[in-house]
Write a protein that holds these residues in place. Structure first.
Motif, PDB file in Angstrom:
ATOM      1  N   GLU A 239       0.827  -1.218   0.000  1.00 56.75           N
ATOM      2  CA  GLU A 239       0.000   0.000   0.000  1.00 56.75           C
ATOM      3  C   GLU A 239       0.855   1.259   0.000  1.00 56.75           C
ATOM      4  OE1 GLU A 239      -2.330  -0.602   3.463  1.00 56.75           O
ATOM      5  OE2 GLU A 239      -3.588  -2.165   2.545  1.00 56.75           O
ATOM      6  N   HIS A 242       2.629   1.833  -3.314  1.00 57.05           N
ATOM      7  CA  HIS A 242       1.709   2.316  -4.342  1.00 57.05           C
ATOM      8  C   HIS A 242       1.412   3.796  -4.129  1.00 57.05           C
ATOM      9  CE1 HIS A 242      -1.434   2.101  -7.377  1.00 57.05           C
ATOM     10  NE2 HIS A 242      -2.236   2.763  -6.547  1.00 57.05           N
ATOM     11  N   SER A 252       1.911   3.010 -10.949  1.00 54.87           N
ATOM     12  CA  SER A 252       2.127   1.899 -10.011  1.00 54.87           C
ATOM     13  C   SER A 252       3.569   1.910  -9.542  1.00 54.87           C
ATOM     14  CB  SER A 252       1.824   0.563 -10.693  1.00 54.87           C
ATOM     15  OG  SER A 252       2.797   0.295 -11.707  1.00 54.87           O
ATOM     16  N   ARG A 534      -0.559  -3.212  -9.565  1.00 50.06           N
ATOM     17  CA  ARG A 534      -1.986  -2.927  -9.451  1.00 50.06           C
ATOM     18  C   ARG A 534      -2.257  -2.048  -8.238  1.00 50.06           C
ATOM     19  NH1 ARG A 534      -4.571  -8.831 -10.955  1.00 50.06           N
ATOM     20  NH2 ARG A 534      -2.894  -9.518 -12.361  1.00 50.06           N
ATOM     21  N   ASP A 535      -3.417  -1.464  -8.231  1.00 46.68           N
ATOM     22  CA  ASP A 535      -3.867  -0.695  -7.079  1.00 46.68           C
ATOM     23  C   ASP A 535      -4.198  -1.679  -5.963  1.00 46.68           C
ATOM     24  OD1 ASP A 535      -5.234   0.758  -5.168  1.00 46.68           O
ATOM     25  OD2 ASP A 535      -6.445   1.873  -6.606  1.00 46.68           O
ATOM     26  N   ALA A 537      -5.946  -1.545  -3.484  1.00 44.13           N
ATOM     27  CA  ALA A 537      -7.343  -1.519  -3.049  1.00 44.13           C
ATOM     28  C   ALA A 537      -8.220  -2.437  -3.889  1.00 44.13           C
ATOM     29  CB  ALA A 537      -7.887  -0.096  -3.113  1.00 44.13           C
ATOM     30  N   THR A 538      -7.672  -2.931  -5.002  1.00 46.14           N
ATOM     31  CA  THR A 538      -8.495  -3.706  -5.945  1.00 46.14           C
ATOM     32  C   THR A 538      -8.254  -5.207  -5.885  1.00 46.14           C
ATOM     33  OG1 THR A 538      -6.866  -3.531  -7.747  1.00 46.14           O
ATOM     34  CG2 THR A 538      -8.462  -1.734  -7.521  1.00 46.14           C
ATOM     35  N   PHE A 539      -7.386  -5.680  -5.024  1.00 44.05           N
ATOM     36  CA  PHE A 539      -7.119  -7.120  -4.994  1.00 44.05           C
ATOM     37  C   PHE A 539      -6.639  -7.560  -3.618  1.00 44.05           C
ATOM     38  CE2 PHE A 539      -2.988  -5.298  -5.860  1.00 44.05           C
ATOM     39  CZ  PHE A 539      -2.091  -6.129  -5.211  1.00 44.05           C
ATOM     40  N   ASP A 540      -6.735  -8.858  -3.396  1.00 40.97           N
ATOM     41  CA  ASP A 540      -6.214  -9.502  -2.195  1.00 40.97           C
ATOM     42  C   ASP A 540      -4.937 -10.245  -2.589  1.00 40.97           C
ATOM     43  OD1 ASP A 540      -6.606 -10.748   0.654  1.00 40.97           O
ATOM     44  OD2 ASP A 540      -6.322 -12.456  -0.694  1.00 40.97           O
TER      45      ASP A 540
END
Length: 644
Positions: A239, A242, A252, A534-535, A537-540
């Motif tokens: 986090e 990013h 990114s 990737r962001d 906030a959009t994936f685990d």
């Protein structure tokens, strides 16, 4: 730092000495930077002030990083972590100081040599990448993030380093393992044997233990290191990186960190991973089919090969199809003989000598110090910390202790490895451990030879990061060469030289399993790239890892395992684990010259030393490679290796 063993004294001293040295280095750097901003005069004099101010910080920062991973006392490791944090704060301040940037940009480089121009232009770009030209609020947040990231990275590393796990198994679980391994793991008072997740324990166990259940138990333990502590730590690491990248204008972290590498962009890194994975697909299918066929010889109902079967079945296939018994090689690779042989090979190829320094202070009794000389002139010092112990870095790597500079100071570095330790029993290495030793020694000689550049800022291994593995991967080639191995590989009991026919069987056996190896590496590279591409906030992360495993890895996801929490490269390398395979492409091309001229040809090795290693980061890596090859490097040699 000053004095012959100053770095070693700090590495072997107490926390107070390290704290004082940190304060002194910071004061020196700050004073030098202020002098640089205010000074007027000849460009070379101004650049030297700037160079030495930064060297004061970087030398102690590098040393503290090594101490944090190697010192046996927790208080010293804690002080080293604190030193890294304090130094990084100052380095961040400098990188965001517009006055420093303006002073550097104002220097007239009209009469400067090519190296100086390249260094200054590259440094100015890094200032801009750091955010020096952003507004005050942005620079303040960049500073906060940079400081926070140091602590997060230290937590991630510490949680891996301290998490050694132990399996308790019946003595029968050691069936198939070498006699010396069995003797080194006697049953306890409860009649059971304890096997740890440290490399000297787990690698032979997964390779030789006939019990699939015992292999599975230890493999699962290995995959659980860092769990659950690093779940939250890795989330924060991703986090914050990013946020930092987007704050600096990048989509990114992956794009930010690849921009100044040979590959140039995150998209190019993704394309490279996909290209290699595609090229290896055919070999992977054939390798897995062969392993499954071998597994069914023991278990006719087997439907698939499990990851804990991989090393064991590969060893069986190599023994049965290629008549290569990896255990038959171990008696020829006694640790001390390998060490002496590797040093002797380096002396022969590169015209240097290694002299043991018994008077050097060391941070642990296992550590050995050596002076490196060329033509009777001291050119560097190395420290070998080669055996496992509690709370020590549990992989294998070269760590900088001092960055050298022509006419000012010699380079120093340490190898931290986890090879078996000689004791009541001789320490016999597997061939892959010999390769690891050669690989890390490749980094070591690169650092030593590159420690004599005009500017410290381009010395040592300061070339593009996706090139730094090429010299070390190149040196591994000598571990597959019979004449080279004949120089030192003798049976530890009989003195018999390693038979050339056994080396030929090794070479034939090494051709098997490439598809599995390459696809496993591409899985690691994809995880490294994609979690930073990737962001967050959009994936685990765990779910993304499962998706990438299905796409790239040779073996499917095993529920309940968390390999990525002990994947230390996610901190240090972040998005650029692809660099290992990128560097291997270059290394295979470099090796074509040695294959043509002879692996023991000192003239070729000397030309390679001078063209590729000694310049350090004083020119683009592609240019250094071109100078040695006489042409641009290509994919051809790698493709031939993979398809052979």
């Amino acid at each position: 730092m000053s004095g012959e063993f100053e770095a070693a004294r700090l590495a072997s001293g107490g926390p107070e000495e390290l704290t004082r040295a940190t304060g002194a280095a910071i004061a020196t750097a700050r004073a030098g930077i202020e002098r640089f901003k205010a000074a007027e005069g000849a460009p070379d004099a101004l650049l030297d002030i700037f160079d030495e101010a930064n060297a004061a910080l970087s030398n102690l920062r590098e040393l503290a990083g090594m101490i944090a991973k190697a010192h046996p006392e927790e208080a010293v490791r804690t002080a080293a972590d604190a030193a890294e944090q304090e130094i990084d704060k100052v380095a961040t301040d400098i990188s965001l100081d517009r006055g420093v940037y303006d002073a550097l940009a104002a220097i007239d480089l009209g009469a400067a040599d090519k190296t100086t121009r390249y260094w200054v232009e590259k440094t100015l770009r890094e200032f801009r990448r750091a955010g020096v030209d952003r507004d005050d609020a942005t620079r303040a947040r960049v500073r906060e993030l940079q400081e926070e990231l140091v602590g997060i990275g230290q937590d991630f590393d510490r949680n891996i380093r301290s998490d050694t796990r132990t399996a308790t198994v019946a003595p029968s679980a050691l069936d198939g393992l070498p006699d010396d391994y069995v003797r080194a793991h006697p049953p306890g008072e409860d009649g059971l044997v304890r096997i740890t997740t440290e490399y000297p324990d787990i690698i032979p166990f997964l390779t030789y233990a006939t019990s699939a259940d015992a292999r599975e138990e230890l493999w699962r333990l290995f995959q659980m290191r860092g769990h659950p502590a690093n779940i939250e730590v890795l989330d924060r690491l991703v986090e914050r990186r990013h946020e930092l990248a987007t704050l600096l204008g990048y989509p990114s972290w992956a794009q930010y960190v690849t921009e100044n590498k040979m590959i140039g962009s995150a998209d190019a890194a993704g394309d490279f991973i996909d290209r290699i994975a595609s090229v290896a697909a055919g070999r992977l299918g054939a390798d897995l089919a062969t392993l499954l066929e071998r597994k069914r010889a023991d278990d006719p109902e087997a439907a698939a090969v499990d990851p804990w079967d991989n090393a064991y079945l590969q060893d069986r296939v190599k023994a049965e199809r290629f008549a290569f018994d990896s255990q038959a090689m171990r008696p020829y690779f006694e640790y001390d003989r390998v060490k002496v042989g590797l040093m002797g090979l380096t002396e022969r190829l590169f015209g240097v000598t290694f002299t043991r320094r018994e008077d050097a202070p060391v941070w642990h009794p296992d550590v050995e110090a050596y002076d490196v000389a060329r033509g009777g002139v001291l050119i560097g010092r190395i420290f070998l910390d080669m055996h496992p112990r509690a709370d020590k870095y549990n992989h294998a790597a070269m760590f900088t202790m001092v960055n050298g500079k022509a006419g000012v100071r010699i380079p120093e570095c340490a190898l931290l490895c986890n090879l078996p330790k000689p004791g009541a029993e001789p320490a016999l290495l597997q061939h892959n451990e010999v390769s690891t030793f050669f690989h890390e020694f490749g980094h070591l000689i690169h650092h030593i030879f590159a420690g004599h550049t005009r500017w410290a800022g381009v010395g040592g291994i300061s070339t593009e990061w996706d090139f730094v593995e090429a010299p070390s991967q190149l040196l591994e080639e000598w571990t597959l060469d019979a004449p080279t191995l004949a120089l030192f590989a003798v049976h530890h009991e009989t003195g018999e030289p390693l038979p050339a026919e056994l080396v030929e069987k090794l070479r034939a056996a090494e051709e098997f399993g490439k598809g599995i190896f390459v696809r496993q590496q591409m899985f690691y590279a994809a995880v490294s790239l994609e979690i930073y591409r990737r962001d967050p906030a959009t994936f685990d992360i765990a779910e993304l890892k499962r998706e990438l495993q299905a796409k790239y890895a040779p073996f499917p996801e095993v529920p309940g395992t968390w390999f990525h929490l002990s994947f230390g490269h996610l901190d240090g390398y972040s998005a650029i684990y692809y660099t290992y395979m990128w560097s291997l492409v270059i290394a295979k091309d470099l090796f074509t010259v040695f294959k043509r001229e002879g692996l023991l040809d000192s003239e070729t090795a000397g030309r390679y030393r001078d063209a590729v290693l000694a310049p350090g980061g004083s020119a683009p890596a592609a240019e250094l490679v071109r100078d040695f090859l006489g042409r641009e490097y290509t994919f051809d040699a790698y493709q031939a290796w993979l398809n052979s």
